[in-house]
Write a protein that holds these residues in place. Sequence first.
Motif: not given
Length: 144
Positions: A29-36
């Motif tokens: 839910g948090f990481l979906k806001n980033f290109i990882v």
Amino acid sequence: SLRIGNFKAENVVVSCNPYEPGRNLVGLGFLKNFIVTIDWLNNDIYLKPIEGKKLKDNVSTYGVGVYRKHNNLCILSVNKNSEAEKQGIRLDDEIESINNINAKDVGEKKIDAIDNGNLNEEEIILKLKNREHSIHLKKYNLFN
């Protein structure tokens, strides 16, 4: 606030469910806001915020989280200084009904909506086991 490398996020909502596998991890839910990007050789993880994506900075809540324990609906969390705390709601209190719907008939979508403050009702009414009176909880923003 959260700091990962040179990235610092302040007043960003990051939560976990202690009854879910992998608890205490920053979730999708948090990481979906980033290109990882993961650099396995150097043991580095790079997070580049996706342009135009705004991190969630507030949460609507009733002051409680709920979860299904076996076949019962129970209190998962109670927000500090919330009306729920003031009314004496405790972790693992068993819920008999929510808005006059028997707890055994409350579906997972409604449970998630209560946890995320996405339920359309401005107020929920909880009837807890071993309590004489129902408890009325109004929805509010966690951060003002």
